[in-house]
Design an enzyme around this catalytic site. Structure first.
Site, PDB file in Angstrom:
ATOM      1  CB  SER A 101       6.591   2.060   2.200  1.00  0.00           C
ATOM      2  OG  SER A 101       5.906   2.612   1.114  1.00  0.00           O
ATOM      3  CG  ASP A 198      10.966   2.948  -4.331  1.00  0.00           C
ATOM      4  OD1 ASP A 198       9.916   2.596  -4.896  1.00  0.00           O
ATOM      5  OD2 ASP A 198      11.051   3.099  -3.095  1.00  0.00           O
ATOM      6  CG  HIS A 228       8.827   0.352  -2.622  1.00  0.00           C
ATOM      7  ND1 HIS A 228       8.988   1.636  -2.135  1.00  0.00           N
ATOM      8  CD2 HIS A 228       7.769  -0.180  -1.943  1.00  0.00           C
ATOM      9  CE1 HIS A 228       8.062   1.881  -1.215  1.00  0.00           C
ATOM     10  NE2 HIS A 228       7.325   0.788  -1.072  1.00  0.00           N
TER      11      HIS A 228
END
Length: 247
Positions: A101, A198, A228
């Site tokens: 991320s 996600d 995610h």
């Protein structure tokens, strides 16, 4: 065996780290926004590194996990500097960055500064420019009003209690934008693992990064039913196999 300690920063803050001494390029875990080095993926890689005798480092940014400082004081500039301090202070030789991320964005920023050392990257739901492209568009009018009046907005979270977003984080993040301009001068092998379900980083956003880098050896893997976190057993197996492939 994994050792641990703290890296002292010039301003007195301390970054918590864990390290496995082993063979091959050092694999460095770059965690996500509000995440820490004890997460499922970081721990799975640590277990693999110990079992396989591989060199591995994981750490917490300022205001994250076991590191000192307040989360609300963090910026992309600061967390990038933390990452470089860890690379320069705790590792030597070749590196493979594994960024999740926000850690995917920071991995890119770090690799742009140390291209001679970063030999490959594995990015999980990478979120480059997320402050500007993903977070800012979702701030409601009352959020902008709070940012204007107080400099801080308490952002609701699906993963727990609301958390503070400071205006300086958004303003600073814009300084480090890497999408939408010239091709990104990253030419090492890059692997991207992205969940199709996600809710935080749309798969098209991660694909934009894959298309923006100069590297030719880029593989974008869309896990259609993945979320995610990509922390299911099959996701962890895929992550470890991918890290092993590039390192």
């Amino acid at each position: 065996m994994e050792t641990y300690g703290f890296l002292e920063r010039p301003d007195g803050e301390r970054l918590a780290w864990k390290r496995v001494d082993g063979q091959g390029p050092t694999i460095v875990w770059m965690g996500g926004f509000m995440s820490d080095m004890t997460g499922t993926k970081a721990q799975a890689l640590a277990d693999w590194a110990v079992a396989e005798g591989r060199s591995y480092v994981r750490f917490d940014y300022l205001g994250h996990g076991q590191s000192s400082g307040a989360f609300v004081d963090g910026t992309i500039t600061r967390w990038r500097d933390d990452s470089l301090a860890v690379l320069d202070g705790l590792t030597s030789g070749d590196l493979v960055l594994v960024g999740s991320s926000m850690g995917g964005w920071l991995s890119c920023l770090v690799a742009l500064v140390r291209p001679e050392r970063v030999k490959a990257m594995v990015l999980i739901a990478p979120a480059p420019d997320f402050t500007e492209k993903l977070m800012s568009p979702e701030i409601p009018p009352e959020g902008w009003a709070a940012l204007e009046a107080e400099g801080v907005w308490m952002r609701p979270s699906e993963y727990g209690d609301p958390y503070p977003i400071r205006r300086t984080l958004l303003e600073d993040g814009a300084r480090w934008s890497i999408l939408g301009g010239e091709p990104i001068p990253l030419e090492m092998p890059i692997r991207i693992l992205q969940g199709g379900q996600d809710p935080d980083v749309p798969w098209r956003h991660a694909l934009e990064l894959a298309q923006a880098v100069k590297a030719e050896d880029v593989v974008f893997s869309l896990i259609k039913d993945g979320d995610h976190r990509l922390s299911r057993p099959q996701d962890l197996a895929r992550l470890i196999a991918t890290v092993a492939e590039v390192s």
